[in-house]
Design an enzyme around this catalytic site. Structure first.
Site: not given
Length: 268
Positions: A60, A87-88, A90, A138, A151-152, A154-155
């Site tokens: 994890d 690659n992991a 969410i 992404s 998501y944004s 974190s990326k």
């Protein structure tokens, strides 16, 4: 293409989607693949189906000790690391003013800290082999994606980390690749978190029209072989980089309109 025969490749999030396709692609090219994910059963099925000698490690990535153990098991088994593929990840789908902040923490723990932990412990071995570090990101890491704040964020954080690692290692032969696959047919949207942290359970997009995980993996492997800096796989990603510089306001409106057309979009 650079020869991957007998190279050691670590792939996180390898139990499905792009991660699984990457594991299969690298193994087919003769690499020793260390496949990591939370699902031990799925990993073992994958590794048993790969040619050559590979290893499954339950991991994890949001847990630092798991990431440290992943790298330790890899070096213990093979004595080196040539490629690390972070690659992991969410995703999520909710407006910021409605989302529980715990959802954002979970996104950061997996998408950013998972990359940071694995990269930190693998870096000495990547430096020794003059190998590659890959971040599967992404277009949301290049421009804010409405309904995907965590998501944004974190990326973007992943990009900042990996770009700085690249610069710090300019004279050490370390290659860093940031990948933006675009919309790819995979499980990530089915497991995307909603405002309260529960799984979305269904994709809001037509999966059949998207790039397959296998095609995405093939392009990523080629980019690693060529030691490219950035890989934007579709028109949306390439247009984002251009419009971000020349017409950011227009890009905001295009993103809003595009995401508002999703079925059951949180954008009103």
């Amino acid at each position: 293409m650079r020869d991957f025969k007998n190279k050691v490749v670590v792939v996180t999030g390898a139990s499905s989607g792009i991660g699984e396709a990457l594991a299969r692609r690298f193994a087919a090219l003769g690499a020793h693949v260390v496949a990591a994910a939370r699902s031990a059963d799925k990993l073992q099925v994958l590794v048993d189906s790969l040619p050559g000698q590979s290893l499954a490690v339950e991991c994890d990535v949001s847990r630092e000790e798991d990431c440290k153990r992943l790298i330790h098991r890899t070096v213990e088994a093979y004595g080196r690391i040539d490629v690390l593929v972070n690659n992991a990840g969410i995703s999520m789908r909710a407006l910021f003013d409605e989302v529980d902040l715990e959802v954002l923490r979970r996104l950061m723990d997996t998408n950013f800290w998972g990359c940071a932990y694995c990269t930190k412990y693998a870096l000495p071995y990547i430096q020794q082999s003059k190998g590659s570090i890959v971040g599967v990101s992404s277009v949301a890491g290049f421009h804010g994606l409405p309904g995907r704040t965590g998501y944004s964020a974190s990326k973007y954080a992943m990009h900042g980390l990996l770009e700085t690692v690249r610069i710090e290692n300019l004279k050490k032969g370390v290659h860093v690749l940031i990948v933006a696959p675009g919309f790819t047919a995979s499980n990530v949207r089915f497991a995307a978190l909603t405002a309260d942290g529960s799984p979305q359970g269904a994709s809001p997009r037509e999966e059949g029209r998207m790039m397959t995980a296998e095609e995405a993996a093939a392009r990523i492997v080629r980019a690693v072989a060529k030691r490219k800096r950035t890989l934007l796989m579709d028109f949306d990603g390439k247009a984002t980089r251009i419009l971000k510089f020349w017409a950011p306001g227009l890009l905001d409106r295009l993103y809003y309109n595009h995401m508002a057309k999703e079925p059951d979009s949180p954008l009103k």
